[in-house]
Design a protein around this motif. Structure first.
Motif, PDB file in Angstrom:
ATOM      1  N   LEU A 253      -5.134 -16.176  14.906  1.00 28.12           N
ATOM      2  CA  LEU A 253      -6.085 -17.369  16.405  1.00 28.12           C
ATOM      3  C   LEU A 253      -7.464 -16.880  15.417  1.00 28.12           C
ATOM      4  N   THR A 254      -7.598 -16.000  14.614  1.00 28.63           N
ATOM      5  CA  THR A 254      -9.197 -15.984  14.199  1.00 28.63           C
ATOM      6  C   THR A 254     -10.539 -17.589  13.456  1.00 28.63           C
ATOM      7  N   SER A 255     -11.334 -17.790  13.632  1.00 26.57           N
ATOM      8  CA  SER A 255     -11.794 -18.356  12.775  1.00 26.57           C
ATOM      9  C   SER A 255     -12.540 -18.111  11.661  1.00 26.57           C
ATOM     10  N   LYS A 256     -13.045 -19.363  11.406  1.00 23.81           N
ATOM     11  CA  LYS A 256     -14.038 -18.448  10.087  1.00 23.81           C
ATOM     12  C   LYS A 256     -15.278 -18.933  10.145  1.00 23.81           C
ATOM     13  N   PRO A 257     -16.650 -18.380  10.088  1.00 19.99           N
ATOM     14  CA  PRO A 257     -16.551 -16.971  10.198  1.00 19.99           C
ATOM     15  C   PRO A 257     -16.274 -15.863  12.253  1.00 19.99           C
ATOM     16  N   PRO A 258     -15.850 -15.292  12.399  1.00 22.36           N
ATOM     17  CA  PRO A 258     -16.194 -13.852  12.240  1.00 22.36           C
ATOM     18  C   PRO A 258     -14.363 -13.194  11.025  1.00 22.36           C
ATOM     19  N   GLY A 259     -13.762 -14.628  10.707  1.00 26.57           N
ATOM     20  CA  GLY A 259     -12.700 -14.397   9.588  1.00 26.57           C
ATOM     21  C   GLY A 259     -12.653 -15.034   7.988  1.00 26.57           C
ATOM     22  N   THR A 260     -12.122 -14.920   7.295  1.00 28.39           N
ATOM     23  CA  THR A 260     -12.469 -15.928   6.439  1.00 28.39           C
ATOM     24  C   THR A 260     -10.620 -16.288   6.770  1.00 28.39           C
ATOM     25  N   ILE A 261     -10.542 -17.438   5.514  1.00 31.25           N
ATOM     26  CA  ILE A 261      -8.869 -18.100   5.668  1.00 31.25           C
ATOM     27  C   ILE A 261      -8.295 -17.342   4.928  1.00 31.25           C
ATOM     28  N   GLU A 262      -8.469 -17.111   4.053  1.00 30.82           N
ATOM     29  CA  GLU A 262      -7.228 -16.322   3.259  1.00 30.82           C
ATOM     30  C   GLU A 262      -7.166 -14.104   3.567  1.00 30.82           C
ATOM     31  N   PHE A 263      -5.844 -13.872   3.983  1.00 27.78           N
ATOM     32  CA  PHE A 263      -6.176 -12.165   4.728  1.00 27.78           C
ATOM     33  C   PHE A 263      -7.458 -11.396   3.323  1.00 27.78           C
ATOM     34  N   GLU A 264      -7.135 -11.393   2.617  1.00 25.56           N
ATOM     35  CA  GLU A 264      -8.121 -10.885   1.746  1.00 25.56           C
ATOM     36  C   GLU A 264      -9.277 -11.425   1.149  1.00 25.56           C
TER      37      GLU A 264
ATOM     38  N   ILE B 156      -1.147  -7.687   2.297  1.00 26.84           N
ATOM     39  CA  ILE B 156      -1.655  -7.121   2.269  1.00 26.84           C
ATOM     40  C   ILE B 156      -1.652  -5.529   2.000  1.00 26.84           C
ATOM     41  N   GLY B 157      -2.284  -4.560   1.026  1.00 29.27           N
ATOM     42  CA  GLY B 157      -2.204  -4.089   0.506  1.00 29.27           C
ATOM     43  C   GLY B 157      -1.227  -4.137  -1.162  1.00 29.27           C
ATOM     44  N   GLU B 158      -0.252  -3.144  -1.077  1.00 21.86           N
ATOM     45  CA  GLU B 158       0.115  -3.158  -2.877  1.00 21.86           C
ATOM     46  C   GLU B 158       1.213  -3.967  -2.737  1.00 21.86           C
ATOM     47  N   VAL B 159       1.910  -4.565  -4.147  1.00 20.68           N
ATOM     48  CA  VAL B 159       2.430  -5.818  -4.561  1.00 20.68           C
ATOM     49  C   VAL B 159       3.546  -5.658  -4.338  1.00 20.68           C
ATOM     50  N   THR B 160       4.204  -6.010  -4.437  1.00 20.31           N
ATOM     51  CA  THR B 160       5.503  -5.565  -4.830  1.00 20.31           C
ATOM     52  C   THR B 160       6.165  -6.431  -5.449  1.00 20.31           C
TER      53      THR B 160
ATOM     54  N   ALA C 203     -10.480  -4.889  -5.923  1.00 16.09           N
ATOM     55  CA  ALA C 203      -9.423  -3.998  -7.253  1.00 16.09           C
ATOM     56  C   ALA C 203      -8.590  -4.904  -7.808  1.00 16.09           C
ATOM     57  N   LYS C 204      -7.436  -5.684  -6.486  1.00 14.09           N
ATOM     58  CA  LYS C 204      -5.960  -6.745  -6.947  1.00 14.09           C
ATOM     59  C   LYS C 204      -7.144  -7.751  -7.535  1.00 14.09           C
ATOM     60  N   ARG C 205      -7.746  -8.691  -6.996  1.00 14.98           N
ATOM     61  CA  ARG C 205      -8.519  -9.645  -7.585  1.00 14.98           C
ATOM     62  C   ARG C 205      -9.272  -9.527  -8.613  1.00 14.98           C
ATOM     63  N   LYS C 206      -8.862  -8.414  -8.667  1.00 12.99           N
ATOM     64  CA  LYS C 206     -10.346  -7.884  -9.805  1.00 12.99           C
ATOM     65  C   LYS C 206      -9.084  -8.041 -10.601  1.00 12.99           C
ATOM     66  N   ILE C 207      -7.686  -7.405 -11.269  1.00  8.29           N
ATOM     67  CA  ILE C 207      -7.331  -7.253 -11.538  1.00  8.29           C
ATOM     68  C   ILE C 207      -6.128  -8.811 -12.309  1.00  8.29           C
ATOM     69  N   ILE C 208      -5.920  -9.514 -11.212  1.00  6.47           N
ATOM     70  CA  ILE C 208      -4.787 -10.459 -11.345  1.00  6.47           C
ATOM     71  C   ILE C 208      -6.141 -11.375 -12.241  1.00  6.47           C
ATOM     72  N   GLY C 209      -7.618 -11.626 -12.245  1.00  4.69           N
ATOM     73  CA  GLY C 209      -8.947 -12.947 -12.765  1.00  4.69           C
ATOM     74  C   GLY C 209      -8.654 -11.814 -14.383  1.00  4.69           C
ATOM     75  N   GLU C 210      -8.875 -10.821 -13.981  1.00  4.42           N
ATOM     76  CA  GLU C 210      -8.786 -10.299 -15.906  1.00  4.42           C
ATOM     77  C   GLU C 210      -7.706 -10.482 -16.252  1.00  4.42           C
ATOM     78  N   GLU C 211      -6.188 -10.208 -15.853  1.00  7.17           N
ATOM     79  CA  GLU C 211      -5.092 -10.585 -16.889  1.00  7.17           C
ATOM     80  C   GLU C 211      -4.582 -11.873 -17.057  1.00  7.17           C
ATOM     81  N   PHE C 212      -5.438 -12.721 -16.264  1.00  6.40           N
ATOM     82  CA  PHE C 212      -5.421 -14.117 -16.020  1.00  6.40           C
ATOM     83  C   PHE C 212      -6.300 -14.742 -17.134  1.00  6.40           C
TER      84      PHE C 212
ATOM     85  N   GLY D  86      -1.395 -12.560  -3.677  1.00  4.80           N
ATOM     86  CA  GLY D  86      -1.384 -11.353  -3.928  1.00  4.80           C
ATOM     87  C   GLY D  86      -2.492 -11.268  -3.036  1.00  4.80           C
ATOM     88  N   ILE D  87      -3.580 -12.003  -3.016  1.00  5.73           N
ATOM     89  CA  ILE D  87      -3.929 -11.706  -1.330  1.00  5.73           C
ATOM     90  C   ILE D  87      -3.915 -12.343  -0.180  1.00  5.73           C
ATOM     91  N   ARG D  88      -2.576 -12.444  -0.046  1.00  8.60           N
ATOM     92  CA  ARG D  88      -1.484 -12.870   1.447  1.00  8.60           C
ATOM     93  C   ARG D  88      -0.860 -12.147   1.912  1.00  8.60           C
TER      94      ARG D  88
END
Ligand code: XMP
Length: 513
Positions: A502-513, A401-405, A296-305, A397-399
């Protein structure tokens, strides 16, 4: 021109274009086609070889992509990778099962050097595994030519029918001798001679853009990151003053970055660009208030852009084209064809349905990050810009986690600044891939100056990657991490804990969200 061709048959894997690109690096032309490509079409294209990609499915799934069995009788060499290898085994009478132990990441594999694809490869070599199903028994007529303690058929071959398969991914950089294996396949098995050289991407793209744009007006989304900077300079070389670059400061940039971007691309910088900076911080924070779900955050940021652009476009008057610096991994991870959607990347999945422009131009859509950098250097963009830290479109915004303020943005900006400063001081910047601080949504109890604190934890991340599709955690000297931790806790209000991811990608991704 393309006498010799390898067809990469796409079964929905994350690395399908990467396979094509690795083959092209062997000077053999390769094209990716969906697995729905007909057998007749394949015959007509007369490829020297075919590669089946990986994919997210299990061969037993009802909806799983398959291919006609006749493909194995064409006499054309085939290499199956991951899902592709399982499909080959399954269709030819082998056994595919859910592995008792899933393998993810770097794995030491024992290979049989007598196989044509493993010529010159070390008998024990590091390969990249990413699977839950595996081939438990190779089909009749096949010989097992690689294994690991938990994967009995890490590779198999039937040289008489020119069929080869690897459970691991030779195309990713983390398979240390993967390029050699692919080269062995195209040269030793397919008998290619290596007659292909890549066209100058820059020249061709500039020509194509000129033809497409004509005398139209172009608006370019400039973030100051490597991708959009290369896209902007590419466009400015192609259409000059028909181009206006709009830089949206969405309040989710790294510390001081807005001013830095303006210094480079603005009127005092080295480029002849029409440059507009839009300060949209407050607008973004309002839209993001209370939103916690990453997509939802990604979509909002992209759309607002896009909304901001539409407004700018209206001010400029009839705009025909919108340029974006989308690169290949953004496209694939947003879900192309049958691939699973990992994240809807900014400017791709985040696009609203209604866009007030004639067309979107994405000149870097088929390039990987390192290819974008090469294109940047070819365009004469200074090295310090070309090699700057990659930064995602949705920014901090994707670094967070949770609500952005606004306050959380301040925390992560300051922590990240300290982290980058200490990495630079320790002389590590050149050897690291991507590194940044993120703000977890975890608060915990601490003690500072005899007082109880209940504050946030910062996560530090550093990964080594060359293609951003796979990544390994980087080793940072403990003293440096400790120094960063001390400074963040002392200097950044609201943080009382610092962690290293310490997580690699996969299974993690580089960014947190
Ligand atoms: P992930 O987190 O998907 O990141 O492993 C891979 C690379 O892509 C960057 N990234 C993005 N870049 N828009 C971008 O322009 C996005 O939405 C986006 N998400 C991730 C990330 O920084 C890393 O370099």
């Amino acid at each position: 021109m393309n006498k010799e061709m390898i067809i990469v048959l796409d079964f929905g894997g994350q690395y399908n274009q990467l396979i094509a690109r690795r083959v092209r690096e062997c000077n053999v032309y390769a094209e990716v086609h969906p697995y729905t490509l007909s057998l007749d079409k394949i015959k007509e294209m007369n490829p020297k070889g075919i590669i089946f990609t990986g994919g997210p499915n299990s061969v037993y799934g009802e909806e799983s992509p398959r291919y006609q069995k006749e493909i194995f009788d064409l006499g054309i060499p085939i290499l199956g990778i991951c899902y592709g290898s399982q499909l080959m085994a399954y269709m030819l009478g082998g056994t595919v099962e859910t592995a008792p132990v899933s393998e993810y990441g770097r794995t030491e594999v024992d290979v049989d050097n007598s196989s044509a694809i493993f010529q010159g490869v070390k008998p024990q070599t590091i390969c990249w595994m990413s699977h839950t199903d595996y081939i438990s028994k190779a089909p009749e007529g096949f010989k097992v030519v690689a294994k690991t303690p938990v994967c009995p058929v890490a590779a198999m071959e039937c040289p008489e029918r020119k069929l080869y398969a690897t459970q691991f991914h030779p195309e990713v950089m983390h398979t240390e001798e993967g390029q050699k294996m692919l080269s062995n396949f195209v040269y030793n098995v397919c008998g290619c001679s290596g007659d292909w050289k890549m066209d100058s991407f820059v020249e061709t793209t500039i020509r194509e853009i000129r033809e497409k744009v004509g005398d139209g007006k172009v608006l370019c989304a400039l973030s100051g990151g490597v991708d959009s900077s290369v896209a902007a300079v590419l466009l400015s070389k192609a259409v000059g003053k028909q181009l206006t670059c709009v830089f949206v400061d969405h309040g989710l940039l790294r510390k001081n970055e807005g001013d830095e971007v303006e210094a480079v691309f603005g009127p005092d910088g080295p480029y002849e660009l029409n440059f507009i900076r839009v300060n949209a911080q407050e607008r973004y924070y309002k839209k993001l208030a209370g939103v916690t779900e990453p997509e939802a955050k990604r979509k909002i940021i992209g759309e607002e852009f896009i909304r901001v652009f539409e407004e700018e476009a209206k001010k400029i008057g009839a705009v025909d084209f919108l340029v974006q610096g989308t690169i290949y991994p953004d496209v694939i991870e947003s879900g192309l064809g049958k691939s699973a959607v990992i994240k809807s990347h900014h400017n791709v999945g985040g696009l609203p349905d209604h866009v007030d422009f004639k067309e979107i131009i994405e000149p870097l859509r088929l390039l990987f990050k390192d290819e974008v950098r090469k294109a940047g250097l070819e365009l004469g963009i200074p090295e310090y810009l070309v090699y700057r830290q990659p930064f995602p479109g949705p920014g901090l915004g994707i670094r967070i986690i949770g609500e952005v303020t606004a306050d959380k943005v301040r925390i992560v900006q300051d922590a990240d600044y300290i982290y980058r400063e200490e990495i630079a001081k320790a002389g590590l910047a050149k050897n690291l891939g991507q590194y940044f601080a993120a703000l977890t949504n975890m608060r915990s109890v601490g003690v500072m100056g005899d007082e109880r604190t209940y504050d946030y934890a910062i996560a530090l991340r550093a990964v080594n990657t060359s293609d951003f599709m796979t990544a390994d955690c980087s080793e940072i000297p403990f003293e440096v991490l400790q120094k960063v931790m001390t400074r963040i806790i002392n200097e950044v209000k609201g943080v009382n804990r610092v962690m290293y991811d310490l997580t690699s990608k996969p299974p993690g991704t580089i960014e947190f969200e």
